[in-house]
Scaffold this motif. Sequence first.
Motif, PDB file in Angstrom:
ATOM      1  N   ILE A   1       0.841  -1.201   0.000  1.00 48.61           N
ATOM      2  CA  ILE A   1       0.000   0.000   0.000  1.00 48.61           C
ATOM      3  C   ILE A   1       0.873   1.247   0.000  1.00 48.61           C
ATOM      4  O   ILE A   1       0.589   2.224  -0.697  1.00 48.61           O
ATOM      5  CB  ILE A   1      -0.952  -0.011   1.212  1.00 48.61           C
ATOM      6  CG1 ILE A   1      -1.977  -1.150   1.067  1.00 48.61           C
ATOM      7  CG2 ILE A   1      -1.679   1.323   1.361  1.00 48.61           C
ATOM      8  CD1 ILE A   1      -2.837  -1.373   2.287  1.00 48.61           C
ATOM      9  N   GLU A   2       1.967   1.212   0.766  1.00 46.72           N
ATOM     10  CA  GLU A   2       2.915   2.334   0.802  1.00 46.72           C
ATOM     11  C   GLU A   2       3.498   2.592  -0.586  1.00 46.72           C
ATOM     12  O   GLU A   2       3.748   3.740  -0.971  1.00 46.72           O
ATOM     13  CB  GLU A   2       4.044   2.008   1.792  1.00 46.72           C
ATOM     14  CG  GLU A   2       5.154   3.022   1.856  1.00 46.72           C
ATOM     15  CD  GLU A   2       4.807   4.242   2.691  1.00 46.72           C
ATOM     16  OE1 GLU A   2       5.466   5.278   2.498  1.00 46.72           O
ATOM     17  OE2 GLU A   2       3.878   4.150   3.515  1.00 46.72           O
ATOM     18  N   GLY A   3       3.694   1.517  -1.360  1.00 50.55           N
ATOM     19  CA  GLY A   3       4.241   1.649  -2.703  1.00 50.55           C
ATOM     20  C   GLY A   3       3.354   2.439  -3.643  1.00 50.55           C
ATOM     21  O   GLY A   3       3.836   2.999  -4.632  1.00 50.55           O
ATOM     22  N   GLY A   4       2.050   2.470  -3.359  1.00 54.78           N
ATOM     23  CA  GLY A   4       1.131   3.299  -4.121  1.00 54.78           C
ATOM     24  C   GLY A   4       0.655   2.689  -5.420  1.00 54.78           C
ATOM     25  O   GLY A   4       0.919   1.526  -5.742  1.00 54.78           O
ATOM     26  N   ALA A   5      -0.051   3.513  -6.194  1.00 58.68           N
ATOM     27  CA  ALA A   5      -0.742   3.051  -7.402  1.00 58.68           C
ATOM     28  C   ALA A   5       0.219   2.614  -8.502  1.00 58.68           C
ATOM     29  O   ALA A   5      -0.205   1.925  -9.442  1.00 58.68           O
ATOM     30  CB  ALA A   5      -1.659   4.162  -7.917  1.00 58.68           C
ATOM     31  N   ASP A   6       1.512   2.974  -8.439  1.00 64.38           N
ATOM     32  CA  ASP A   6       2.465   2.564  -9.476  1.00 64.38           C
ATOM     33  C   ASP A   6       2.595   1.044  -9.553  1.00 64.38           C
ATOM     34  O   ASP A   6       2.958   0.504 -10.602  1.00 64.38           O
ATOM     35  CB  ASP A   6       3.846   3.174  -9.202  1.00 64.38           C
ATOM     36  CG  ASP A   6       3.850   4.683  -9.401  1.00 64.38           C
ATOM     37  OD1 ASP A   6       2.910   5.185 -10.052  1.00 64.38           O
ATOM     38  OD2 ASP A   6       4.767   5.354  -8.891  1.00 64.38           O
ATOM     39  N   GLY A   7       2.319   0.377  -8.443  1.00 67.59           N
ATOM     40  CA  GLY A   7       2.438  -1.078  -8.440  1.00 67.59           C
ATOM     41  C   GLY A   7       1.191  -1.807  -8.892  1.00 67.59           C
ATOM     42  O   GLY A   7       1.182  -3.042  -8.977  1.00 67.59           O
ATOM     43  N   MET A   8       0.128  -1.058  -9.195  1.00 67.79           N
ATOM     44  CA  MET A   8      -1.144  -1.687  -9.549  1.00 67.79           C
ATOM     45  C   MET A   8      -1.060  -2.583 -10.795  1.00 67.79           C
ATOM     46  O   MET A   8      -1.605  -3.687 -10.794  1.00 67.79           O
ATOM     47  CB  MET A   8      -2.216  -0.606  -9.727  1.00 67.79           C
ATOM     48  CG  MET A   8      -3.625  -1.150  -9.869  1.00 67.79           C
ATOM     49  SD  MET A   8      -4.206  -1.952  -8.357  1.00 67.79           S
ATOM     50  CE  MET A   8      -5.730  -2.693  -8.955  1.00 67.79           C
ATOM     51  N   PRO A   9      -0.369  -2.168 -11.887  1.00 70.91           N
ATOM     52  CA  PRO A   9      -0.304  -3.049 -13.058  1.00 70.91           C
ATOM     53  C   PRO A   9       0.285  -4.427 -12.746  1.00 70.91           C
ATOM     54  O   PRO A   9      -0.204  -5.445 -13.243  1.00 70.91           O
ATOM     55  CB  PRO A   9       0.586  -2.261 -14.031  1.00 70.91           C
ATOM     56  CG  PRO A   9       0.387  -0.833 -13.644  1.00 70.91           C
ATOM     57  CD  PRO A   9       0.248  -0.854 -12.145  1.00 70.91           C
ATOM     58  N   GLU A  10       1.343  -4.471 -11.931  1.00 76.87           N
ATOM     59  CA  GLU A  10       1.938  -5.760 -11.567  1.00 76.87           C
ATOM     60  C   GLU A  10       1.039  -6.525 -10.594  1.00 76.87           C
ATOM     61  O   GLU A  10       0.954  -7.751 -10.635  1.00 76.87           O
ATOM     62  CB  GLU A  10       3.320  -5.524 -10.942  1.00 76.87           C
ATOM     63  CG  GLU A  10       4.043  -6.783 -10.505  1.00 76.87           C
ATOM     64  CD  GLU A  10       4.446  -7.674 -11.673  1.00 76.87           C
ATOM     65  OE1 GLU A  10       4.769  -8.854 -11.420  1.00 76.87           O
ATOM     66  OE2 GLU A  10       4.447  -7.205 -12.832  1.00 76.87           O
ATOM     67  N   LEU A  11       0.351  -5.791  -9.734  1.00 77.64           N
ATOM     68  CA  LEU A  11      -0.521  -6.428  -8.748  1.00 77.64           C
ATOM     69  C   LEU A  11      -1.672  -7.179  -9.410  1.00 77.64           C
ATOM     70  O   LEU A  11      -2.148  -8.191  -8.895  1.00 77.64           O
ATOM     71  CB  LEU A  11      -1.067  -5.369  -7.790  1.00 77.64           C
ATOM     72  CG  LEU A  11      -1.766  -5.857  -6.531  1.00 77.64           C
ATOM     73  CD1 LEU A  11      -0.765  -6.539  -5.597  1.00 77.64           C
ATOM     74  CD2 LEU A  11      -2.418  -4.688  -5.803  1.00 77.64           C
ATOM     75  N   VAL A  12      -2.129  -6.685 -10.548  1.00 79.24           N
ATOM     76  CA  VAL A  12      -3.258  -7.318 -11.259  1.00 79.24           C
ATOM     77  C   VAL A  12      -2.965  -8.779 -11.542  1.00 79.24           C
ATOM     78  O   VAL A  12      -3.856  -9.633 -11.474  1.00 79.24           O
ATOM     79  CB  VAL A  12      -3.544  -6.545 -12.566  1.00 79.24           C
ATOM     80  CG1 VAL A  12      -4.521  -7.316 -13.441  1.00 79.24           C
ATOM     81  CG2 VAL A  12      -4.079  -5.161 -12.251  1.00 79.24           C
TER      82      VAL A  12
END
Length: 983
Positions: A643-654
Amino acid sequence: MGTVFFLAGISEMINYTSFMAIFNSRIGTQYLPMMYLIEAILLPLEGWLLSFFSQRIAKPKFMLGLYSFFISIGLLNGIVLLVFRYAGIQWIGFYILLFLASNFVVRQQTLLMWSTAFDLCPTQQAKRVMPIFVLAAIVGGIIAGVISSTLAPLLGPELLYMLAAVLLLLGLPNFWRSIKQYLLPLTFNKSGENEVKETVSSLYYLKQTLRSPFLLTVIGIMTLMPAVYFLIEYQYFTSAQEVFTTESELTSFYGLMVIVLFCAALLLQLFATRLMDWLGASNTIFAITIIFLGCFLFVSFLVSSEMALVAVSIGYSLIYLLLYYFAEPSYQFFFKMLPIQHRDGFRYTAQGIAASAGILLGSLVSMLHSEAGISLTWQAVIGTCLAVALVMLAWGARHLYIKELVRFLEVSTDAAKDFLSEFLESMKHERVRRTLMEQLKQSDETVQRFTLELLSSQPDPVFSKSLWEYVMLHKDERRALGIAAIHPDGWRELASETMEELLQDHDENVRAIAYRQLFATNSEVASSIENRVEAARTDESMLVKAEAWRSMEESSVLLDDLRRMLGEGMESAVLASQIIGERKLHSLYFDVMMCLLSQTTIVKLNAVSAMGKMGGSEVVSSLMELLVGADKELRLAIEEALIEGGADGMPELVRFISSPNDEIWRTAVSVANAIGSDQEIREIVVPSCIQRLQALSASHAVTARIEAMNKPEWTGLAKARVEEMTGYILDTIWTIMIRFGDERSIPQLRRAVEDPDEEIRDHGLEILSEGLGNSKLDSTLLAFYRERAYTEGKSSRKQSTESFEGEVTDPWLQALAVKSGAAEGGVLLMNNWEYLSALDKIVFLKQVSLFQEISIEELGRVASIAHEKTYHDGEFLIKQGEASQAIIIIIEGHVEVSGKNEDGTEGTIGVLGSKQTIGEAGLFDDLPSLVSAEVLFDQARVLEIEGAEAARLVRLYPDIGIGLLRSISQRLRALEHMLLKLG
């Protein structure tokens, strides 16, 4: 509710303009003061009746009934008006009733709208939607003005009045739906959360209010403000009627003024919140009273001229907007310092007194023109005098507010700290500053620390001199806290000798904070700063070195220092990880990753945190893969880091949201819910949640197949695992539901649909069927709970036992299927060998009282750290006088627990057998054991969990700690019984 506010905004203003036009043209504005006087008399009765019914009718029914009552009044009055119009009837008594009833609707409709909105969404989420509601009402008011000004000549005020009731009726379905979805779930009786409130009589609040100068002053303001408003309103209506003689012209003018009024309100709404934050509550009220005074001075000079209507209209509009959009919200700040359990009691008491007194005073002053015959100019002069009195009261209230604030500070509580830090941000008052400095002179160190922490949260250069004096007087921890509270401007003015003294202080905390302040202010030339950094870097204290590393430019020296620290492990690695995370030093990413292999938990957790602060897709991939086999503490740390990493990690999180591994899926969805956009949640997370919930049917099929093998031990574990899976899948889905709804009502609704009481459960399902924000999630949950209710109590044998290979992804269920013989094939066996090896231990541990309440997943981790050992007859598991820090669980065999006192007398405390534990007391200290544990009769097989791991289990799983205390208690009772026998 947005639609309701929009329609109610149109309805309210159409209602107001039409009934006021009818009354003023047919009865006359000279009777307005008399009507206000009647209202002042009726208001206490009105308030008592509403309070009476609200206490005796369920809140949703009361709110819906009140809304319906407003519609009924509007429709009934509208019908009578139309009958009078076409039959040519005129009856003064009806117009009096029309005025009182319509004013009641306008007044209470506004209160109902806002109270409903606050009840439906009183959380942080409400702060985002409340401006939308305000905007909807304002836009509705503008449209109402357009309708009134254009349609009045065509339809007449009677049809306009009827239109207001019809518009309110159109909002009824949405109003009911909002209550049903969001408010009803909060009223379920069997939630187990009934609050116990202290019952206090209304007389108590009245007595306490009359004893408080502060509250009396507040009531004075709340009385005079509406009084001067009613006075300016009277002048506005009177001036308008002198210019516009027909009903249609008068109604059109009122409509035009409503357009101007609400357009101005729309502009004010754009910066209202920021303005109130900047001024503060008491300053906002004081500023409003100054404007009120200016309006009456302006009107006094022009009310007898040709510009009378323009002057009065401007004054009326300003006072109306400031009263309803600034003053009334600001009143609430005056009650903020009162005890929360009594706050509403004081608030409603004050409002009840002020509302009645304000209308009464306003109507009496208005009657000076209508009854006594004084001119509008002199009436405006009297209004100016009232405005002067209002300014004086506001000035007095401002100082009393500060006095109350100071008193509140002296309590020295966390609540005071939170409140005052907000206050100091918007209002720098000398009295507060002086009081804060006085707190530093208190002998109580706790009060001093509290004040220093407060000053640190809001550094102010005004305090610098006093804080330096404080720092020079103390040599302990308070010295460091004092330095941290000094504003950078105060540090820049520090004498060089004092600075050197602090930088060489014997206390490492003082030196560290001093260097931090020095580096933050940049008060020296570049070469000198470089020397300071190098001095800090070579200091013997790790804390001081850290300040140098935080300030150094990224270089090989800095990277080498931090790598060395990471390699040292323990506190050094923790500190290095924190600095690397703060500075986002991606060059050391792989060095931090190596700390994940550490056997020390705190090092591993800080490494995870540092990786999260760095962010990026690579971090997401590494941390998500670390989840497999992670315990609860590590899993939470990974989730927070992602969560601290923020929205930049969302593509990989998918990529991980579709993972078959339940732990990975659960964390991925939780993180996505925190950092993802609404569109990503709807398009990615929601379908995944639906698929997961629907896949539970395959898990039930596995359980049915295992039960069919007649293996009770495996069947019990399978059922427990399916319940665990169902629980965390539902936990995750209901958390996503909050994203689309309300964080108070949705948990209550969940409790309702899972309630054992059939009536409450059906009621909750009915609300769920209405939809709460995301129709796909709603329908899937509804289908799941209806199916569960239908199959409740039925044997799992009756469920489908068709092939499930390839459908169930949970490794524990797969391993249970293989172990019980319900599944065949080498693939499942190869993929789940580690789970298969742990199952025998889990079956045993589940029967031990210490571990009965923890999940299969958590038992698997316990099994992985529990080592099986065999002891033969006569061997000691624990020896008296030797330290022992392991929990020992007996699988089979017998162990005698005995002890020997100082005179050599030996006694047996008891003989332990299978599923019993020993060694619990050694987890809590390093003292030698007071008892011995020796194997009796052949041999004993045991599971041992070493001290550090056992202590961590107690920290992670409180149920184990409770079980340990229970076991120790039983052992103490046995010891007491033995001593009694020996005695």
